[in-house]
Each structure stands twice: as structure tokens, then as C-alpha cells.
Design a protein around this motif. Sequence first.
Motif, PDB file in Angstrom:
ATOM      1  N   UNK A 246      -4.065 -10.401 -15.897  1.00 29.99           N
ATOM      2  CA  UNK A 246      -4.685  -9.080 -15.779  1.00 29.99           C
ATOM      3  C   UNK A 246      -3.657  -8.037 -15.323  1.00 29.99           C
TER       4      UNK A 246
ATOM      5  N   UNK B 274      -9.919  -1.107 -18.177  1.00 33.70           N
ATOM      6  CA  UNK B 274     -11.042  -0.992 -17.255  1.00 33.70           C
ATOM      7  C   UNK B 274     -11.115   0.351 -16.551  1.00 33.70           C
ATOM      8  N   UNK B 275     -10.041   1.150 -16.627  1.00 33.28           N
ATOM      9  CA  UNK B 275     -10.088   2.456 -15.959  1.00 33.28           C
ATOM     10  C   UNK B 275     -10.444   3.566 -16.942  1.00 33.28           C
TER      11      UNK B 275
ATOM     12  N   UNK C  12      -0.692  -4.635 -10.210  1.00 32.43           N
ATOM     13  CA  UNK C  12      -0.948  -4.913  -8.791  1.00 32.43           C
ATOM     14  C   UNK C  12      -1.997  -6.006  -8.687  1.00 32.43           C
TER      15      UNK C  12
ATOM     16  N   UNK D 144      -8.151  -5.321 -17.043  1.00 31.21           N
ATOM     17  CA  UNK D 144      -6.809  -4.897 -16.671  1.00 31.21           C
ATOM     18  C   UNK D 144      -6.227  -3.941 -17.695  1.00 31.21           C
TER      19      UNK D 144
ATOM     20  N   UNK E 270       1.662   4.533 -10.798  1.00 30.74           N
ATOM     21  CA  UNK E 270       0.806   3.354 -10.675  1.00 30.74           C
ATOM     22  C   UNK E 270       0.383   2.765 -12.024  1.00 30.74           C
TER      23      UNK E 270
ATOM     24  N   UNK F 191      -7.118 -11.467  -2.404  1.00 32.79           N
ATOM     25  CA  UNK F 191      -8.574 -11.441  -2.471  1.00 32.79           C
ATOM     26  C   UNK F 191      -9.095 -12.866  -2.434  1.00 32.79           C
TER      27      UNK F 191
ATOM     28  N   UNK G 182      -0.858  -4.673 -19.239  1.00 35.66           N
ATOM     29  CA  UNK G 182      -0.386  -3.349 -19.664  1.00 35.66           C
ATOM     30  C   UNK G 182       1.126  -3.264 -19.730  1.00 35.66           C
TER      31      UNK G 182
ATOM     32  N   UNK H 166       0.838  -1.210   0.000  1.00 38.07           N
ATOM     33  CA  UNK H 166       0.000   0.000   0.000  1.00 38.07           C
ATOM     34  C   UNK H 166       0.869   1.255   0.000  1.00 38.07           C
TER      35      UNK H 166
ATOM     36  N   UNK I 223       2.151   1.798  -3.446  1.00 40.53           N
ATOM     37  CA  UNK I 223       1.105   2.263  -4.360  1.00 40.53           C
ATOM     38  C   UNK I 223       0.650   3.685  -4.033  1.00 40.53           C
TER      39      UNK I 223
ATOM     40  N   UNK J 175      -4.072  -7.593  -5.822  1.00 38.14           N
ATOM     41  CA  UNK J 175      -4.395  -7.587  -4.393  1.00 38.14           C
ATOM     42  C   UNK J 175      -4.695  -8.991  -3.887  1.00 38.14           C
TER      43      UNK J 175
END
Lengths: 310, 287
Positions: free
Chosen positions: B163, B107-108, B82, B104, B77, B86, B167, B53, B56, B84
Motif C-alpha cells: 500500500x 484512496x485520497x 508512510x 493507497x 507527502x 498500528x 504510488x 511526524x 511528514x 504508521x
Amino acid sequence: MPAEGANPTLTWNLAHDISQVLEYHFMINALLAGSAVAVLAGLIGWMMLVRREAFAGHTLALMAFPGASAAALAGVAAAWGYLTFCVAGALAIARLPGGARGSWREEAAGVGVVQALALALGFLFVSLYGGVLGDLEGLLFGNLLGVSDGQVLELVVVGLAVTAVLAAIARPLLLSSVDPEGAAARGLPVGALSSGFLLLLGLAVAATSQVTGPLLVFSLLVMPAASAQAITSRPAPALAASVAIGLVVVWLGLAVSYFSVYPPGFWITVVAFAVYLLSRLVAGASAGRRRRGVATGTSGLRAPAASRAA
Amino acid sequence: MSTSLVEPAVELRDASVRLGGRTVWSDVSLRIEPGEFVGLLGENGSGKSTMLKVLLGALELQRGSATVLGRPPGAANREIGYLPQRPGFGAGLPLRGRDLVRLGLDGDRWGLPLGLGAGAAARRAAARDRVAGAIDLVGAGAYADRPIGECSGGEQQRLLIAQALVREPRLLLLDEPLDSLDLPNQASVSALVDRICREAGVAVLLVAHDVNPLLAYLDRVAYLAAGRAVAGPVEQVITSEKLSDLYGVPVEVLRASDGRLAVIGQPESPSHHHDRHDHDETHAHAG
């Protein structure tokens, strides 16, 4: 419910049947309003199920009860009551501890609290109002056959606006639904997206439940989307299928109700349920096929290992 | 960009973090070179995820400094993959692994990729190719088109790594990717991350609580315990002497004949050290 006079009867001539259905302005308005609701609910319902917020959707749909009774008490148009309570409900759910990315159980308990409180307020407003609150049946099941031209226009405008916003936030919303921490690391406003989606859901429900009633809007939110998800796991085809199923369900339900003595809300829900059952059967069959395919694939891979061992 | 060859992927200097009034760790220094595979080890609650964290930019350092890919934490970032920690995806999620990998990639992005014309079609084809490339890289082609909830834990983990990779990041931060996998899958996912690290030249910081599946691959480890850290090659860090010093109690490291390591005698939870005061109070009341 057909017009006075001769009851319409179903014939074997499909074109004649359709022209019978379209003969009356109220039926055309019902079809237009129902179609707008089907498109809107099909899109937002798919996202609602992905986010596991069906309970929140149900609670927002039930905001129609305190909304309508508060509007009657205050002496303003019912639309303001629906809008106020749906938006307030969405904001309340968005602020619950846990939220969309916290514990699901904790969130469900919080949504239940909001729903119970809303219904209690509805009862309070009804008793404060004193008089008989118009048409309680219409309040719960709506009145698709009594939709005015203005209401059709309102539904189309709200539908277009909500769809446009949903399209604009679709990908960040989906990413933050399946991977909230990853989405936050990439700078997405996960909390705002979550609240924003609940607000959209509240707006959509407020606009549609005046026409369809809270019970019918909920079945149109859940069943076409759930059927589409059973048929395909690809997002774009699933959204298209959800809308298409919603449209077919509304049109068929309205047409059948025209020739029947039972109300459209019942028929639309029954047709939606039938489509849902059918889609579960299709999904079960294709999952079975996949499992068998995997099983043969695995045994094919195992063969060399076995020969090596030998 | 020419400086990227010499600038470290991650650099922490004398860093300290406080969380909820408690110092999670302090005076930690760690440097990860480009293309290096580093394991971040420690018991549950020792602050491993906290370190991710910090890198990031989601948590501020109380003291010390941090740079990530030559910039302050959070600024780079977009060049970090990343993953996480989960729980697995449930059977009800109506998405395929391929859709997850696609998220990935873009999606943003706001809006929908609805452009018309040759340019837009070419961009869509390029995006599809990148998703397919990432799926091939992790060897997930056979199940990428199944609903993600129907995939096994190991298959889901490979898709999630795809994912994080889609990028082409310069740094991978993987939070417990081996957790909840069976031993064969722990071994194969470790080998996969190593291959990606070497072939794509990505720096990797992988959080784990068991070093054994990673022993053959790690360039270095950072070991967090009792609010401090030691970093270095595995054979220099995971030793009785170093860990005893770190934990502040005698700890023994045993090496099996196959090279596997076992750490014996470490306190059950490092947070125990910080909670001792509370425990004492409880006992005092009880007594």
C-alpha cells in the motif's frame, strides 16, 4: 394490515398475489418508502459497520424518542424534533474523546452516555407534555402502512442527497476509516470526515425513522449490510449486495405482512434475520473451503523442505 | 528533476522538537541520500515516531531546519509512502488486501471513478495493473484476495508495504514494520524492504527497536537516546563508546559470533531521564 372487508388470501397464483398487494395506494406508498429506506440504509449501513459505529447508529436511531416527544411538547411537526435530535446526537458523538480513531472502548462508553441522556430527556419531555403521547407503538415501530405521498417524496429526496454525498466522500472516508494516520499524512481531513459521516448517518436516520420507527431503521441499517459483508469482502459487490438484500427484505416483509395479521416491521426484521443466518452459513462454508485450500497448499510447499531435510 | 539526483531525501539540521512541554530530542542532524536504507533505532519513547511526524509535517520543529525531498516537511507527502505503526486488522474488517493496496493508490480522491468511454476504462485498467504490480513486488499475490483480517501478521505487513509503495514514492517512512512479527517474518520483511530499496531506488527510513534483523541491509543507522542522536554506519554507531556517550551512563555492546549485537546496560526508558524530577517528588511525599 389489509383493508376492511374481505381479508386478502394467499393463492398459488403469484401474479394474482402481487396484484392483490399492489391494489391499494397505501401498499404502493409502503413499498416505495420501504425501498428508499432499504437503499439508503444498505449503503450507509455498510460504511457504519466498517467504521465499527453500530452503537452510534443505534443511539442516533433512538434519538427519535426525545425528538418526537420534544416536538410534541413544542407543538411543532415531529420531523423537526427528529432532525434536531439526530443532528445534535451526531455532533455530540463526533465530539466524544477518542473519536473514531481513539480507543474503541472509550468511545463506546461515551456513546452509551449520550444514549442514556437522550432517553432520559425523552422521558422528561413526555412527562412535561402531560397528555398521552399519541401513538407510542407508532413512535417505536413506525407506521409503514400509513405513509403519505409527501413522506415518500421526502424520503426519496433525502435518500438521493445522502447517497450523493456518501459517493463523493466514499474513498477518503474508507481510507481514513482503515488507516487514519496514513490518511492524515496524505492531507485528508480525518476528523471532519468522521463527524461528516455521523451527520449523514443522523440525517438518514432522522428521515427514515419517522416512517419506519427507530427499531426498524436500525435492523435495516445493520442486517443487510452484515449479511453482505459475510458474503463478500469486495467493497463494490458488498454495497450492491447490501442494497439488494435490503430491497428483497423490505418487499418480502411487506408482502407477507399483507397476508398476515402481524405488522410489517416484525416481518421485515424476521426476513432480514433469516437472510443474515443464511449468509453466515454461506460464509462459514466458504471460509472452511479456504482453510482446507490453504492447508493443502502448505503441505505442498513443505514437501521439498522435508525431502531436503532427509 | 535533474536536481533530484543530488538533493537528499531527508535532511535535518540541528533540529529540536518539543511535545507537551518536554523536549523530545534536540540538536539532531540527519541526512538520507536517495536510495539509501537507514534504520532509526532507540528505546520506546525516545522520539522515533515523533521524527516521522516531523518529516511528514505533522509536527513543527522548535529549532533547526528540515527538508524532505527538497521541500519543507509536509509539502512532498504525495511522494512519500508512510506506514504508521498500528495494531493488526481484526477479523471483522470486510476488505481484501487488494482493496487496502488500492486505497493507497487513490484512496485520497474525492468522488467515484465512474467515467464512461475508452479513456476511463484504460485508466481503470492502469490502476488495477499498478495495484497488481505492487502486490507482486512484495510477493503477496497468494493472499491478496483474502479478507485482510484473515491474513497473518507478516502477510498484513507485506500488504501494508505494498500500500505504501503503490504510488511509487521516492521515500518510504516505515514505523516499526517488524514489531509483533515472529523472527522468520522479521527476517523476510527486512529482506523485502532492502530489495525494494535497491530495485526501486527508494530511500527508506525504517523505525525499529532491534537492529539485528536489519544488520545485513542497513546503509546507516540513526540512534536516538536521552534526547540526542548519533548517525552513521552500524559498526561506528552501535559501539560501547558511542552509546555510553549518548546515554550518559556506561553501556556495553556485545557482538555474538554470528554478528548479532546486544546492547547491555542502557537505562530502561529514556523518558526516565526527563521524569526524574517527578519521581523525586513522589519519593519525597512518600518519605
